[in-house]
Enzyme design. Sequence first.
Site, PDB file in Angstrom:
ATOM      1  CG  HIS A 188      26.138  75.849  12.577  1.00 38.08           C
ATOM      2  ND1 HIS A 188      26.801  76.514  11.574  1.00 38.08           N
ATOM      3  CD2 HIS A 188      24.838  75.846  12.199  1.00 38.08           C
ATOM      4  CE1 HIS A 188      25.953  76.908  10.650  1.00 38.08           C
ATOM      5  NE2 HIS A 188      24.746  76.512  11.000  1.00 38.08           N
TER       6      HIS A 188
ATOM      7  CG  ASP B  50      30.232  76.579  11.066  1.00 34.22           C
ATOM      8  OD1 ASP B  50      30.099  75.369  11.368  1.00 34.22           O
ATOM      9  OD2 ASP B  50      29.372  77.435  11.324  1.00 34.22           O
TER      10      ASP B  50
ATOM     11  CB  SER C 291      23.897  76.109   7.745  1.00 31.00           C
ATOM     12  OG  SER C 291      24.123  77.393   8.212  1.00 31.00           O
TER      13      SER C 291
END
Length: 695
Positions: A83, A219, A627
Amino acid sequence: MKFIKILLLFITLQVSAQQGGMWIPSLLEGMNEQEMTDLGSKLTAKDIYDVNNSSLKDAIGHFNGGCTSEVISPKGLILTNHHCGYSQIQSHSSLENDYLKDGFWAMSLEEELPNPGLFIEFIVRIEDVTTQVLNGVTEEMTEKEKQSTISKNSNAFEAEVKKEAWQDTKIKSFYKGNQYFLFVTERFNDIRLVGAPPSSIGKFGSDTDNWVFPRHTGDFSMFRIYADKDNRPAEYSTDNVPYKPKHFLPISLDGVEEGDFTMVFGFPGTTDEYLPAVAIEHITKEYNPSNIAIREAALEVIDKNMKASDDIRIKYASKQARIANAWKKWIGENLGIEKSNAVEERRAFEATFTKALKEKGLEEKYGNILPQFDVLYEKFADINIKRRSFIEVFIVTNELMNMTFRANQFEQAVTQNPEAFDKAKESIESTLTGVHKNYNAKVDKGVFVNVMPFYTDNVDATIYDKTAFVNLDAALKLFDGSAEEVLKNLNNDAAYAYAKPMIDNFYNVINPEFQVENELITALETEYMTALMIALPDARYFPDANSTLRVTYGQVRGYSPKDAVYYMPVSYLDGVIEKYVPGDYEFDVPQKLIDLYEAKDYGQYADTNGKVPVCFLGTNHTTGGNSGSPAIDAHGNLVGLNFDRVWEGTMSDMNYDPEICRNIMVDLRYVLFIVDKYAGAKHLIDEMKLVHPKK
Ligand code: ARG
Ligand code: ASP
């Protein structure tokens, strides 16, 4: 008896070491180093941050200013989240080459794809510059005078800093302006896409699974840093070569189990851990609900259209993910605050603070801070919501309004300074071209009809049939001609004429009013932080996140979100197959992954139980920006890739509760399994250093 004592000691140690916190990497010696050791770490503070020798920090890069990434090979190979690389993957995708859907793997350096604008920044060193920055600042000064002295001092200091020609500097405020640090940085601008799994792996579970556990998302995506022949930062060039890092992370094939130490090293964006109870109440009872409602209205239209058309799905993928992500987070944040009684707990804490002020004779100096917060929030609440609603409608969700907003900035620039015409024109043209790359007027009109009523009673959707902005060529034509002609055309446009009074009102009334109130609150926050540290000096204070490099640590742990429910800390490939819904846009699974699962063709990537781990949970205190951060084991090896938190724990931005706050990481063995067995990109595995610290 002795046993009980030892047990008690153990429990207190456990609890005291599990309180969260995002710590400054250059200041770990002492308390943090001890806590980490108690949690099982074998690392010294110097292993993590060292100015004179290479250390873990040299492998951690700020990815495009918003995410974190880490170097995992001596040839500058970079790991971050799917992402985080999403808009780059999207930008190389088309209906013919749908890398979002099918994944992308460069099988050689030549196939790696450049990404204009994308950058990765490393920290060279960190210095406490509080004395220099606050030099001459006095309590008698007004807030304006203080800030102007601070910025003058900072600029003067930065101009003198010793650094190499290709390095940069920045000074950041910590503890609400009670402390200042200088960062010397190195920024690389030639970053190429190396690989990404298909969305059915990298975004598996999509919005339904976002922010929740059990999780089964792979991810991750991979990039590579290129540098010039001297290994220095350089703009994109075919002459550039793979970057040789000062440090890269070895990868552990032994994984983690419950209770293992983990540390997450990255660039957390923003937290608000020292808010007064009245602020938490405002955010969760008024502010969040207002923003949630606007986004929900926009998503209703976008989701429906994305499901109906592949073209719209590709165009709106990134935008939809951005809107949906915060929408769902805020809902979880509200739940967590309520469940953990955060407001009441904060009030109880405030009573302790007030008592300490009394005991220390500080009541006169600081006793008015909390009552003052109540007064300020009373005035702030409405304007804060009004301003944010404007942003949600005019900037975040509706693109026609966004285009008129940008066009208004053009008008302002040109009106203030006619000489700025060419530059302003170039800028608006590039904005409009950018918007139209991923634009569909029908979808946008639907969004308009849904979101506008949250801001105004004056909803006129007929502007979509009259305005030039919904068509790129027509929109660009508005800006042809002399400044005078352009401004006339613009003001004759139906959408522009509709939006302009609202935009004017934002600039002339709403935003200035907000600024006044916000400044008062910010100044009071500074004072509150000072007072807290004086009144309760033995508490453990970490500075709020501010997009600078931080260390957070904890252990692998499951959690219990409600009565009789316990989430185990590790998920497996078996769970991917359990969730599989053929053809579903969220839960489809690629056939090749199913085949590998059925053949149990796991190579060296299975756990000792014979299963491939996918995700795991930890008590590391993370937030947005973390992230892509590495989860590092007790020995400094990479074991996980941070990408999310559990729903009940997203309130950790205001209230970290060790009972329910968990970060979610992809197990590195799943990443390697996908790269090797699924994608057949064995050459990338060969670049890495795989280790067995537990054997
Ligand atoms: N919730 C995570 C974070 O805040 C992951 C978001 C990406 N995934 C998604 N389905 N939108 O960024
Ligand atoms: N998913 C977040 C990010 O993009 C991480 C988090 O908020 O936990 O940084």
